[in-house]
Design an enzyme around this catalytic site. Structure first.
Site, mmCIF file in Angstrom:
data_model
loop_
_atom_site.group_PDB
_atom_site.id
_atom_site.type_symbol
_atom_site.label_atom_id
_atom_site.label_comp_id
_atom_site.label_asym_id
_atom_site.label_seq_id
_atom_site.Cartn_x
_atom_site.Cartn_y
_atom_site.Cartn_z
ATOM 1 N N ASP A 13 0.810 -1.220 0.000
ATOM 2 C CA ASP A 13 0.000 0.000 0.000
ATOM 3 C C ASP A 13 0.845 1.274 0.000
ATOM 4 O O ASP A 13 0.438 2.299 0.562
ATOM 5 C CB ASP A 13 -0.968 0.009 1.196
ATOM 6 C CG ASP A 13 -1.831 -1.229 1.228
ATOM 7 O OD1 ASP A 13 -2.198 -1.719 0.140
ATOM 8 O OD2 ASP A 13 -2.140 -1.717 2.329
ATOM 9 N N GLU A 14 1.990 1.223 -0.649
ATOM 10 C CA GLU A 14 2.887 2.390 -0.685
ATOM 11 C C GLU A 14 2.444 3.413 -1.715
ATOM 12 O O GLU A 14 3.036 4.499 -1.812
ATOM 13 C CB GLU A 14 4.320 1.927 -1.027
ATOM 14 C CG GLU A 14 4.969 0.993 -0.016
ATOM 15 C CD GLU A 14 4.719 -0.484 -0.340
ATOM 16 O OE1 GLU A 14 3.844 -0.774 -1.186
ATOM 17 O OE2 GLU A 14 5.379 -1.327 0.255
ATOM 18 N N GLY A 17 0.122 1.729 -7.202
ATOM 19 C CA GLY A 17 -0.864 1.940 -8.261
ATOM 20 C C GLY A 17 -0.710 3.310 -8.894
ATOM 21 O O GLY A 17 -0.714 3.455 -10.118
ATOM 22 N N GLY A 40 -4.586 -4.303 -3.709
ATOM 23 C CA GLY A 40 -5.555 -3.249 -3.973
ATOM 24 C C GLY A 40 -4.779 -2.021 -4.384
ATOM 25 O O GLY A 40 -4.064 -1.440 -3.566
ATOM 26 N N HIS A 41 -4.841 -1.677 -5.660
ATOM 27 C CA HIS A 41 -4.052 -0.553 -6.181
ATOM 28 C C HIS A 41 -4.990 0.580 -6.589
ATOM 29 O O HIS A 41 -5.872 0.388 -7.420
ATOM 30 C CB HIS A 41 -3.207 -1.016 -7.377
ATOM 31 C CG HIS A 41 -2.197 -2.054 -7.013
ATOM 32 N ND1 HIS A 41 -1.417 -2.711 -7.925
ATOM 33 C CD2 HIS A 41 -1.822 -2.547 -5.804
ATOM 34 C CE1 HIS A 41 -0.619 -3.564 -7.304
ATOM 35 N NE2 HIS A 41 -0.858 -3.486 -6.018
ATOM 36 N N ARG A 142 1.590 -29.324 -6.737
ATOM 37 C CA ARG A 142 1.363 -29.818 -8.106
ATOM 38 C C ARG A 142 -0.022 -30.426 -8.323
ATOM 39 O O ARG A 142 -0.190 -31.390 -9.068
ATOM 40 C CB ARG A 142 2.483 -30.799 -8.527
ATOM 41 C CG ARG A 142 3.813 -30.083 -8.670
ATOM 42 C CD ARG A 142 4.985 -30.967 -8.424
ATOM 43 N NE ARG A 142 4.993 -31.463 -7.053
ATOM 44 C CZ ARG A 142 5.901 -32.301 -6.566
ATOM 45 N NH1 ARG A 142 6.857 -32.746 -7.348
ATOM 46 N NH2 ARG A 142 5.855 -32.692 -5.320
ATOM 47 N N THR A 299 -8.344 -3.338 -0.091
ATOM 48 C CA THR A 299 -8.998 -4.613 -0.381
ATOM 49 C C THR A 299 -9.964 -5.020 0.723
ATOM 50 O O THR A 299 -11.077 -5.451 0.462
ATOM 51 C CB THR A 299 -7.919 -5.709 -0.605
ATOM 52 O OG1 THR A 299 -7.147 -5.327 -1.729
ATOM 53 C CG2 THR A 299 -8.526 -7.075 -0.859
ATOM 54 N N THR A 300 -9.549 -4.879 1.989
ATOM 55 C CA THR A 300 -10.384 -5.385 3.092
ATOM 56 C C THR A 300 -11.000 -4.284 3.946
ATOM 57 O O THR A 300 -11.836 -4.571 4.802
ATOM 58 C CB THR A 300 -9.538 -6.291 4.022
ATOM 59 O OG1 THR A 300 -8.432 -5.520 4.514
ATOM 60 C CG2 THR A 300 -9.014 -7.512 3.302
ATOM 61 N N PRO A 303 -8.332 -1.032 9.203
ATOM 62 C CA PRO A 303 -7.453 0.105 9.507
ATOM 63 C C PRO A 303 -5.994 -0.339 9.409
ATOM 64 O O PRO A 303 -5.660 -1.437 9.844
ATOM 65 C CB PRO A 303 -7.797 0.471 10.963
ATOM 66 C CG PRO A 303 -8.769 -0.530 11.448
ATOM 67 C CD PRO A 303 -9.176 -1.434 10.320
ATOM 68 N N GLY A 415 0.065 13.964 -3.032
ATOM 69 C CA GLY A 415 -1.391 13.820 -3.066
ATOM 70 C C GLY A 415 -1.741 12.610 -3.903
ATOM 71 O O GLY A 415 -0.879 12.082 -4.618
#
Ligand code: GDP
Ligand code: IMO
Ligand code: MG
Length: 424
Positions: A13-14, A17, A40-41, A142, A299-300, A303, A415
């Site tokens: 989450d840096e 995206g 999650g991007h 496999r 994604t979820t 926090p 931003g």
């Protein structure tokens, strides 16, 4: 022509995206090579927000070829949901391809992700419960089901019968859960295969040909270095290799294709899920950063835990990824704090000081961050147009940070919007 890799250098989450979206404007091809819809991007363009999980962030550019490589695990139901929501917003998915070797997340993988987390009780990992770990387990065992199988109903039916029976036994007899109706699963997945057949293509070949033709290629990292199965905070990690080296095996190209590796970090640190976090702020400053930075999982919705910038972990990322440069996002979030801190090293219980991230949780236990302090800044920097116009205190924070991690900072995010980036 350049082939850039963008990787996360912290715990995810840096703002990868956003950086990928900016660089994708100059790219012909964008490739995802590992992970799944645990990612999650977020991309923001003129107030329009797009949250992408499996589909490469290049999809917002109509002429960009978007590829999902063999190393990705794909949940077809979620993938179709993402395709539909993009198409409903007028975004074409015609230039999207998925490698036939990519493994498919089956419903039992999601169930087993939840059940095994429950079974671990207080020592759960805090996964996204998207079935990622169990899908990679079957891949390495496999017995996985792949994209190719999904579009070949007779092969799919056979595989669902053999693995599904075993999964049902584990779910019911080990965990006391409910068995899947395998005929219904087969029918559901055959329908997904029909819908997805047109997206299947050999991503290794497509990437190789693009490279030979001198096209500009971007490899979109998901997750991050400290979540890598080997070089992260094991076992509090994901089940793939989010490192730059993972791109080659996850796509099917040789390392010589790569020309540039960009690491993305926040100007502070966050983590979602459990596991060690040496610079975590369990106080009002941590809450302020969470609120101001909107630090809730893409994604979820969980926090995110927040803390000071940790140069020890980013230094580790510079080394294991071979980073050429860094993009530092969310500098704007730190505005208004009286004092800023950067962790430069860890003090060990025996009083010694280390600068390299320790390899195991046991080595990390008892480590205390050694901080360098900086005077904070109060200005709203979100409309700044060049690095040189940033307040002096921001500039010196970034310059010191790059000295400490040993890698030049070439982009600074101020931003969430595409336009809010200062290139140096
Ligand atoms: P990713 O998983 O690395 O792509 O990052 P996420 O999209 O999960 O989380 C990053 C969040 O920070 C998103 O909400 C972005 O819109 C936002 N963001 C990215 N860069 C900046 C920035 O420079 N400043 C601010 N305030 N927000 C940013
Ligand atoms: P992006 O690409 C942040 C974390 C989970 C959990 C651990 C294992 O958006 O940066 P998993 O479901 O993968 O088995 O969960 O990894 N995690 C992420 N944290 N960003 C992500 O992706 C993540 N993907 C997985 O929270 O701690
Ligand atoms: Mg994310």
């Amino acid at each position: 022509m350049p082939a850039n890799i963008v990787v996360g250098t912290q715990w995810g989450d840096e703002g990868k995206g956003k950086i990928i979206d900016i660089l994708a404007s100059r790219a012909d091809v964008v490739v995802r090579s590992q992970g799944g819809n645990n990612a999650g991007h977020t991309v923001v363009n003129n107030g329009e927000v797009y949250k992408l999980h499996l589909i490469p962030s290049g999809i917002l550019y109509p002429n960009t070829l978007c590829l999902i490589g063999a190393g990705v695990v794909l949940d077809p139901k979620d993938f179709i949901g993402e395709l539909d929501s993009l198409e409903a917003r007028g975004i074409s998915t015609a230039n999207l391809k998925v490698d036939p070797r990519a493994h498919i997340v089956m419903p039992w993988h999601i169930t087993l992700d939840g059940l095994s987390e429950e079974f671990r009780g207080g020592s759960d990992i805090g996964t996204t419960k998207r079935g990622i770990g169990p899908t990679y387990m079957d891949k390495y065992e496999r017995c996985g089901i792949r994209m190719y199988d999904l579009v070949h109903p007779e092969v799919l039916a056979e595989k669902i019968k053999s693995t599904g029976n075993l999964k049902n036994k584990i779910i019911t007899e080990v965990y006391g859960g409910e068995a899947f109706d395998l005929d219904a699963v087969t029918e559901e997945y055959i329908a997904y295969g029909k819908r997805l057949a047109k997206y299947m293509d050999d991503v290794s070949v497509l990437t190789f040909e693009a490279s030979k033709a001198g096209k500009n290629i971007m490899f979109e990292g998901a997750q991050a270095t400290l979540l890598d199965i080997d070089f992260g905070t094991y076992p509090y990690v994901t089940s793939s290799h989010p490192l730059s080296a993972g791109v080659c095996v996850g796509t099917g190209v040789g390392p010589k294709v790569i020309s540039n590796i960009i690491g993305v970090a926040k100007a502070y640190t966050t983590r979602v899920g459990k596991g060690p976090f040496p610079t975590e702020l369990d106080d009002e400053i941590g809450d302020t950063i969470r609120e101001k930075g909107g630090e809730f999982g893409t994604t979820t919705g969980r926090p995110r835990r927040t803390g000071w910038f940790d140069a020890v972990i980013v230094r580790h990322s510079v080394r294991v990824n071979g980073l050429d440069s860094l993009a530092i996002n969310k500098l704007d979030t730190l505005s208004g704090l009286d004092t800023l801190k950067i962790c430069t090293a860890y003090k060990m219980p025996d009083g010694s000081v280390i600068e390299n991230f320790p390899p195991t949780l046991e080595d990390l236990a008892g480590c205390e961050p050694v901080y360098e302090e900086f005077e904070g800044f109060n200005e709203d920097i979100s409309k700044c147009t060049s690095f040189d116009n940033l307040p002096e205190k921001c500039q010196s924070y970034i310059k010191r940070l790059e000295e400490l991690v040993g890698c030049p900072v070439k982009m600074v995010g101020i931003g969430p919007d595409r336009s809010q980036i200062l290139e140096r």
